[in-house]
Motif scaffolding. Structure first.
Motif, PDB file in Angstrom:
ATOM      1  N   VAL A  55       0.869  -1.177   0.000  1.00 40.80           N
ATOM      2  CA  VAL A  55       0.000   0.000   0.000  1.00 40.80           C
ATOM      3  C   VAL A  55       0.902   1.222   0.000  1.00 40.80           C
ATOM      4  N   ILE A  56       0.754   2.056  -1.016  1.00 41.26           N
ATOM      5  CA  ILE A  56       1.560   3.276  -1.130  1.00 41.26           C
ATOM      6  C   ILE A  56       0.616   4.469  -1.078  1.00 41.26           C
ATOM      7  N   THR A  57       0.884   5.395  -0.166  1.00 42.53           N
ATOM      8  CA  THR A  57       0.071   6.594  -0.033  1.00 42.53           C
ATOM      9  C   THR A  57       0.797   7.759  -0.686  1.00 42.53           C
ATOM     10  N   GLN A  58       0.117   8.415  -1.604  1.00 41.55           N
ATOM     11  CA  GLN A  58       0.677   9.568  -2.311  1.00 41.55           C
ATOM     12  C   GLN A  58       0.148  10.846  -1.677  1.00 41.55           C
ATOM     13  N   VAL A  59       1.075  11.741  -1.371  1.00 46.46           N
ATOM     14  CA  VAL A  59       0.748  13.027  -0.777  1.00 46.46           C
ATOM     15  C   VAL A  59       0.856  14.086  -1.871  1.00 46.46           C
ATOM     16  N   PRO A  60      -0.129  14.968  -1.998  1.00 52.75           N
ATOM     17  CA  PRO A  60      -0.137  15.927  -3.112  1.00 52.75           C
ATOM     18  C   PRO A  60       0.818  17.108  -2.940  1.00 52.75           C
ATOM     19  N   ILE A  61       2.106  16.780  -2.857  1.00 49.38           N
ATOM     20  CA  ILE A  61       3.140  17.811  -2.747  1.00 49.38           C
ATOM     21  C   ILE A  61       4.251  17.455  -3.729  1.00 49.38           C
ATOM     22  N   LEU A  62       4.683  18.401  -4.552  1.00 49.50           N
ATOM     23  CA  LEU A  62       5.789  18.180  -5.474  1.00 49.50           C
ATOM     24  C   LEU A  62       7.065  18.708  -4.828  1.00 49.50           C
ATOM     25  N   LEU A  63       8.003  17.806  -4.568  1.00 48.58           N
ATOM     26  CA  LEU A  63       9.238  18.185  -3.896  1.00 48.58           C
ATOM     27  C   LEU A  63      10.329  18.627  -4.870  1.00 48.58           C
ATOM     28  N   GLY A  64      10.313  18.111  -6.081  1.00 50.47           N
ATOM     29  CA  GLY A  64      11.340  18.472  -7.053  1.00 50.47           C
ATOM     30  C   GLY A  64      12.492  17.492  -7.074  1.00 50.47           C
ATOM     31  N   GLU A  65      12.956  17.074  -5.926  1.00 52.56           N
ATOM     32  CA  GLU A  65      13.979  16.040  -5.832  1.00 52.56           C
ATOM     33  C   GLU A  65      13.932  15.466  -4.429  1.00 52.56           C
ATOM     34  N   GLY A  66      14.562  14.339  -4.270  1.00 51.56           N
ATOM     35  CA  GLY A  66      14.553  13.721  -2.954  1.00 51.56           C
ATOM     36  C   GLY A  66      15.220  12.366  -2.984  1.00 51.56           C
ATOM     37  N   ILE A  67      15.085  11.645  -1.909  1.00 49.71           N
ATOM     38  CA  ILE A  67      15.686  10.326  -1.764  1.00 49.71           C
ATOM     39  C   ILE A  67      14.742   9.295  -2.382  1.00 49.71           C
ATOM     40  N   SER A  68      15.322   8.331  -3.079  1.00 51.38           N
ATOM     41  CA  SER A  68      14.545   7.257  -3.684  1.00 51.38           C
ATOM     42  C   SER A  68      13.729   6.532  -2.614  1.00 51.38           C
ATOM     43  N   LEU A  69      12.513   6.159  -2.966  1.00 52.96           N
ATOM     44  CA  LEU A  69      11.635   5.475  -2.016  1.00 52.96           C
ATOM     45  C   LEU A  69      12.178   4.107  -1.627  1.00 52.96           C
ATOM     46  N   PHE A  70      12.721   3.374  -2.591  1.00 43.57           N
ATOM     47  CA  PHE A  70      13.269   2.041  -2.343  1.00 43.57           C
ATOM     48  C   PHE A  70      14.732   2.021  -2.736  1.00 43.57           C
ATOM     49  N   GLY A  71      15.486   1.116  -2.131  1.00 42.29           N
ATOM     50  CA  GLY A  71      16.896   0.971  -2.468  1.00 42.29           C
ATOM     51  C   GLY A  71      17.059   0.168  -3.758  1.00 42.29           C
ATOM     52  N   LYS A  72      18.303  -0.083  -4.114  1.00 42.35           N
ATOM     53  CA  LYS A  72      18.618  -0.837  -5.327  1.00 42.35           C
ATOM     54  C   LYS A  72      18.094  -2.263  -5.194  1.00 42.35           C
ATOM     55  N   MET A  73      17.404  -2.705  -6.241  1.00 45.65           N
ATOM     56  CA  MET A  73      16.841  -4.052  -6.265  1.00 45.65           C
ATOM     57  C   MET A  73      17.661  -4.933  -7.205  1.00 45.65           C
ATOM     58  N   ASP A  74      17.853  -6.187  -6.819  1.00 46.10           N
ATOM     59  CA  ASP A  74      18.577  -7.151  -7.642  1.00 46.10           C
ATOM     60  C   ASP A  74      17.659  -7.871  -8.623  1.00 46.10           C
ATOM     61  N   GLN A  75      16.355  -7.736  -8.430  1.00 45.66           N
ATOM     62  CA  GLN A  75      15.384  -8.425  -9.275  1.00 45.66           C
ATOM     63  C   GLN A  75      14.255  -7.464  -9.609  1.00 45.66           C
ATOM     64  N   VAL A  76      13.494  -7.831 -10.622  1.00 39.66           N
ATOM     65  CA  VAL A  76      12.325  -7.036 -10.992  1.00 39.66           C
ATOM     66  C   VAL A  76      11.173  -7.414 -10.068  1.00 39.66           C
ATOM     67  N   VAL A  77      10.504  -6.424  -9.529  1.00 36.71           N
ATOM     68  CA  VAL A  77       9.313  -6.635  -8.709  1.00 36.71           C
ATOM     69  C   VAL A  77       8.171  -5.936  -9.437  1.00 36.71           C
ATOM     70  N   THR A  78       7.154  -6.693  -9.796  1.00 38.37           N
ATOM     71  CA  THR A  78       6.020  -6.152 -10.537  1.00 38.37           C
ATOM     72  C   THR A  78       4.853  -5.908  -9.589  1.00 38.37           C
ATOM     73  N   LEU A  79       4.265  -4.727  -9.687  1.00 38.75           N
ATOM     74  CA  LEU A  79       3.075  -4.400  -8.907  1.00 38.75           C
ATOM     75  C   LEU A  79       1.883  -4.444  -9.851  1.00 38.75           C
ATOM     76  N   HIS A  80       0.812  -5.156  -9.464  1.00 36.98           N
ATOM     77  CA  HIS A  80      -0.350  -5.282 -10.348  1.00 36.98           C
ATOM     78  C   HIS A  80      -1.644  -5.323  -9.540  1.00 36.98           C
ATOM     79  N   ASN A  81      -2.764  -5.375 -10.247  1.00 34.07           N
ATOM     80  CA  ASN A  81      -4.106  -5.381  -9.633  1.00 34.07           C
ATOM     81  C   ASN A  81      -4.305  -4.174  -8.716  1.00 34.07           C
ATOM     82  N   ALA A  82      -3.955  -2.998  -9.212  1.00 31.10           N
ATOM     83  CA  ALA A  82      -4.049  -1.782  -8.408  1.00 31.10           C
ATOM     84  C   ALA A  82      -5.493  -1.416  -8.078  1.00 31.10           C
TER      85      ALA A  82
END
Length: 78
Positions: A33-60
């Motif tokens: 579950v990801i909650t989006q806040v209606p604020i545009l920051l312009g830049e920032g820290i990545s939400l997740f770190g480096k992944m070694d595999q592909v993770v697919t999100l579906h059925n939103a």
């Protein structure tokens, strides 16, 4: 992480990019579950770190709140 399953825990709230990334790498998250806040920051820290595999999100599915937050629920596929 294995301790939770051995104790019968089926649902857990996991927060923090490094912690979430560790759980994803161990393939322990089946719903996200990801909650989006209606604020545009312009830049920032990545939400997740480096992944070694592909993770697919579906059925939103999404829920919109009166404060314009949007909460999106995904099924996770490795």
């Amino acid at each position: 992480m294995k301790i939770l399953g051995s104790q019968g825990v089926k649902h857990a709230y996991i927060d923090g990019g490094a912690t979430i990334t560790a759980f994803l790498k161990a393939k322990l998250i089946d719903e996200m579950v990801i909650t989006q806040v209606p604020i545009l920051l312009g830049e920032g820290i990545s939400l997740f770190g480096k992944m070694d595999q592909v993770v697919t999100l579906h059925n939103a599915s999404a829920k919109v709140f009166p404060n314009d937050f949007i909460q999106v629920t995904y099924q996770v596929e490795y």
